[in-house]
Design a protein around this motif. Structure first.
Motif, short mmCIF file in Angstrom:
data_model
loop_
_atom_site.label_atom_id
_atom_site.label_comp_id
_atom_site.label_asym_id
_atom_site.label_seq_id
_atom_site.Cartn_x
_atom_site.Cartn_y
_atom_site.Cartn_z
N GLN A 202 -6.64 0.56 2.68
CA GLN A 202 -5.47 1.31 2.99
C GLN A 202 -4.74 0.97 4.11
O GLN A 202 -3.25 0.81 4.12
CB GLN A 202 -5.70 2.85 2.98
CG GLN A 202 -5.92 3.62 1.78
CD GLN A 202 -6.46 4.92 1.89
OE1 GLN A 202 -7.52 5.09 2.43
NE2 GLN A 202 -5.38 5.79 1.95
N TYR A 206 -0.90 -0.99 4.37
CA TYR A 206 0.02 -0.39 5.18
C TYR A 206 0.73 -1.25 6.22
O TYR A 206 2.07 -1.28 6.53
CB TYR A 206 -0.32 0.99 5.92
CG TYR A 206 0.38 1.63 6.75
CD1 TYR A 206 1.66 2.57 6.04
CD2 TYR A 206 0.35 1.89 8.09
CE1 TYR A 206 2.29 3.41 6.68
CE2 TYR A 206 1.38 2.56 8.74
CZ TYR A 206 2.34 3.24 8.06
OH TYR A 206 3.20 4.19 8.76
N ILE A 244 -11.33 0.78 -2.23
CA ILE A 244 -10.20 2.01 -2.44
C ILE A 244 -11.25 3.25 -2.24
O ILE A 244 -12.16 3.52 -2.82
CB ILE A 244 -9.50 1.93 -3.63
CG1 ILE A 244 -8.60 0.80 -3.82
CG2 ILE A 244 -8.72 3.33 -3.88
CD1 ILE A 244 -7.87 0.48 -5.05
#
Ligand SMILES: Nc1ncnc2c1ncn2[C@@H]1O[C@H](COP(=O)(O)OP(=O)(O)OP(=O)(O)O)[C@@H](O)[C@H]1O
Length: 246
Positions: A202, A206, A244
């Motif tokens: 994540q 980002y 994930i």
């Protein structure tokens, strides 16, 4: 300009003198990271991420191939001094406990013959810390604040490239986003290349423009972040699924 990795290989001798064997940790790795780009490096534990990081920093020499920063080989100290910085996960031990924040930020500046203490004020402001922190010691700061001091040190010499080795992993999730936003802003301001080694998909999605997937010391696949759903190799698909966490 930027970072260029050409056919880099690294092996270590393993085992005892009775059964000596060679472990090939990095095998024919090539990639580039342009100025202003953030390249994430992800891979399972033991895939060679930190070893590759040490080769990029020039603290270890590759057996084959080379790492060029702005066209100069990073094994030459002169080529990397002040131009390549690193921020590690273990921020507490990255700063000497007996150094004040001011002394810690001055360290890399002094190494590159810059003795102007006024720069510390500007650096503290850039990383969002009050100037009153100059005389504080690392143990008087929170984890997020110490990591901001490490970032101030890393940008102090206005490097071309910064390597982040799990740099945000041990911070509170609420602090992580603030630090990532700060890093993005600094990257744009100084037009630096970022190499972002992480287990955190994540955070990588980002932060990064592209991700390099490392498997057993080899580049399995390189993918633009917006194309993550379309990775080709079965290994990359499996790895992304395991990473994930939401
Ligand atoms: N200096 C060294 N001497 C011998 N073997 C080493 C050395 N450095 C790394 N290795 C070996 O190389 C392999 C890759 O290690 P490395 O730390 O680069 O992986 P990693 O992907 O960063 O793992 P992790 O995500 O767990 O930190 C491991 O099997 C490790 O034991």
């Amino acid at each position: 300009m930027g970072l260029r990795v050409e056919g880099v290989e690294k092996s270590y001798e393993a085992g005892s003198w009775l059964s000596r064997n060679t472990q090939h940790v990095i095998l024919n790795v090539s990639f580039t990271c342009e100025s202003g780009e953030c390249l994430g490096i992800i891979g399972e534990s033991g895939s060679g991420k930190s070893t590759l990081g040490r080769l990029l920093l020039g603290v270890e020499k590759p057996d084959q191939g080379r790492v060029l920063l702005n066209g100069e080989n990073v094994v030459n100290r002169r080529a990397r001094l002040g131009k390549m910085s690193v921020v590690f996960q273990d921020y507490r031990s990255s700063i000497h406990p007996f150094l004040t924040v001011e002394q810690a930020i001055m360290e890399p500046l002094t190494l590159t013959n810059q003795h102007d203490k006024k720069k510390v004020d500007s650096l503290l402001t850039q990383v969002g810390l009050p100037l009153s922190y100059k005389q504080k010691y690392p143990h008087e700061l929170s984890g997020g604040e110490v990591q901001r001091v490490c970032i101030a040190r890393a940008i102090s010499t206005e490097p071309s490239c910064i390597l982040f080795d799990e740099a945000i992993s041990s911070l509170d999730v609420s602090i992580q986003v603030h630090i990532l936003d700060l890093l993005k802003e600094l990257k744009t301001r100084y037009n630096m290349s970022y190499i972002f080694i992480t287990h955190d998909l994540q955070a990588a999605a980002y932060m990064c423009d592209r991700l390099l997937i490392l498997k057993d010391g080899q580049v399995e696949e390189t993918v633009a972040v917006e194309e993550l759903r379309h990775v080709q190799s079965p290994y990359a698909k499996k790895l992304l699924n395991t990473l994930i966490t939401f």
